[in-house]
Design an enzyme around this catalytic site. Structure first.
Site, PDB file in Angstrom:
ATOM      1  N   ARG A   1       0.850  -1.183   0.000  1.00 49.00           N
ATOM      2  CA  ARG A   1       0.000   0.000   0.000  1.00 49.00           C
ATOM      3  C   ARG A   1       0.887   1.235   0.000  1.00 49.00           C
ATOM      4  O   ARG A   1       1.914   1.278   0.687  1.00 49.00           O
ATOM      5  CB  ARG A   1      -0.933   0.019   1.223  1.00 49.00           C
ATOM      6  CG  ARG A   1      -2.108  -0.940   1.127  1.00 49.00           C
ATOM      7  CD  ARG A   1      -3.099  -0.501   0.063  1.00 49.00           C
ATOM      8  NE  ARG A   1      -4.283  -1.342  -0.028  1.00 49.00           N
ATOM      9  CZ  ARG A   1      -4.417  -2.362  -0.877  1.00 49.00           C
ATOM     10  NH1 ARG A   1      -3.425  -2.678  -1.697  1.00 49.00           N
ATOM     11  NH2 ARG A   1      -5.538  -3.061  -0.917  1.00 49.00           N
TER      12      ARG A   1
ATOM     13  N   GLU B   1      -2.007   8.213  -4.293  1.00 46.51           N
ATOM     14  CA  GLU B   1      -2.559   7.623  -5.514  1.00 46.51           C
ATOM     15  C   GLU B   1      -3.921   8.219  -5.879  1.00 46.51           C
ATOM     16  O   GLU B   1      -4.763   8.384  -5.003  1.00 46.51           O
ATOM     17  CB  GLU B   1      -2.697   6.113  -5.275  1.00 46.51           C
ATOM     18  CG  GLU B   1      -2.901   5.290  -6.503  1.00 46.51           C
ATOM     19  CD  GLU B   1      -2.703   3.806  -6.231  1.00 46.51           C
ATOM     20  OE1 GLU B   1      -3.487   3.020  -6.792  1.00 46.51           O
ATOM     21  OE2 GLU B   1      -1.796   3.432  -5.465  1.00 46.51           O
TER      22      GLU B   1
ATOM     23  N   HIS C   1      -0.357   0.407 -10.235  1.00 49.34           N
ATOM     24  CA  HIS C   1      -1.133  -0.477  -9.352  1.00 49.34           C
ATOM     25  C   HIS C   1      -1.668  -1.683 -10.135  1.00 49.34           C
ATOM     26  O   HIS C   1      -2.870  -1.973 -10.127  1.00 49.34           O
ATOM     27  CB  HIS C   1      -2.286   0.287  -8.707  1.00 49.34           C
ATOM     28  CG  HIS C   1      -2.682  -0.281  -7.372  1.00 49.34           C
ATOM     29  ND1 HIS C   1      -3.120   0.491  -6.334  1.00 49.34           N
ATOM     30  CD2 HIS C   1      -2.712  -1.561  -6.906  1.00 49.34           C
ATOM     31  CE1 HIS C   1      -3.397  -0.269  -5.288  1.00 49.34           C
ATOM     32  NE2 HIS C   1      -3.159  -1.536  -5.626  1.00 49.34           N
TER      33      HIS C   1
END
Length: 330
Positions: free
Chosen positions: A248, A277, A295
């Site tokens: 993450r 993000e 991602h």
């Protein structure tokens, strides 16, 4: 008996939708192709409730922020099924306290992420991305024995922080494919890592960092792991080591990472997830010794279909009064 109604926030692989439809459930898939803006999901659910068409389950993605206030708009809700391994986008405790199940999608598709870790590592240390840019810009004028000299991964030391399923499969690929030494840090020992891959459990993260040529992160985003990669962490790493993050984004303090890379505290970084993000931290994209992917570590057909299947099965299990495989327990 009323038909169960399921809301899916965005398009997902069809196999999961088909499972729900085959159960006789009414499934509505949101039309958005980008992450939902804050509050939009609640608005959608609230309008349906006012029409007497409330939802029993919501299938969410990691970009959907779900708070306990969702119940004000969907009082019939029995489950929030998150199509992701992580669940930091959901108020798990708040919803669990209201007897709403929260689930994620653990499965045997962890090789997809582990393979991406290996791909990022090789791309970084062997200058694959930098070399590609170099060629596309027309800078190649002939073979040079000193051009983009990289580093072998074989026989190097891989430091794995977080020895869950993905960390375990990452160890497998590095050990079996490259005969590396495996070090790991986790709150709990992983006997499989130690017995099958000769991994050594380190007593502290610092001791792992001091010995590792590649440091790869496989931890959930929790208060205890947010900004785990801070100044102290980065300065403990070897100067010729690289950092890989597919966990993450906020696990890494990216402002400090940019500083560390500019000042050569470490040799490089490869990131598939980002602190802000989808925005990139200022300066990150301009650095040559960085590899960035959007991602996509779990973006294989098999992995996505497995995630869809598990997310759907979690909903079916809850609506049929069974304990789902992905139930998140705090």
């Amino acid at each position: 008996m009323n038909t169960h109604r399921i809301y899916v926030t965005r398009a997902i692989p069809q196999n999961g939708i088909d499972m729900l439809v085959q159960k006789g459930y009414e499934v509505v898939v949101g039309a958005d192709t980008k992450p939902l803006k804050p509050g939009k999901l609640n608005t959608i659910l609230g309008k349906a409730e006012k029409k007497g068409q409330g939802y029993d389950a919501v299938l969410t993605l990691l970009t959907d922020k779900i708070g306990v206030d969702i119940l004000e708009h969907a009082p019939r809700l029995k489950i929030v099924s998150n199509m992701a391994i992580g669940f930091d986008n959901i108020d798990v405790k708040g919803l669990s306290d209201k007897h709403v199940a929260v689930t994620n999608t653990p499965g045997d598709y962890c090789d997809t992420v582990a393979e991406h870790v290996v791909a990022l590592t090789l791309s970084l240390v062997n200058s694959v991305v930098a070399g590609d840019r170099f060629m596309r810009k027309g800078k190649y004028v002939g073979w040079d024995p000193m051009l983009f000299v990289g580093k072998n991964i074989s026989k190097q030391t891989i430091g794995i922080i977080g020895a869950g399923r993905i960390g375990e499969r990452t160890a497998y690929h590095f050990k079996k494919g490259f005969d590396t030494e495996i070090l790991y840090f986790d709150l709990k020992p992983n006997e499989k890592l130690e017995q099958e891959y000769g991994a050594k459990k380190m007593p502290t993260i610092e001791s792992l960092l001091e010995q590792s040529d590649v440091v790869t992160l496989h931890v959930p985003l929790l208060p205890s792991t947010r900004h785990m990669v801070n100044e102290s962490f980065l300065k403990k790493m070897k100067k010729d080591a690289v950092l890989i993050n597919t966990s993450r984004g906020p696990v890494v303090d990216e402002v400090l990472l940019v500083k560390a890379l500019k000042e050569k505290w470490i040799a490089g970084a490869a990131l598939d997830v980002f602190e802000f993000e989808p925005k990139l931290t200022k300066g990150l994209a301009k650095l040559e010794h960085v590899v960035l992917t959007p991602h996509i570590a779990s973006a294989s057909v098999y992995a996505r279909e497995e995630m869809s299947r598990i997310a759907a099965q979690n909903i079916i299990d809850v609506l049929e009064d069974r304990v789902p495989v992905g139930l998140v327990r705090l």
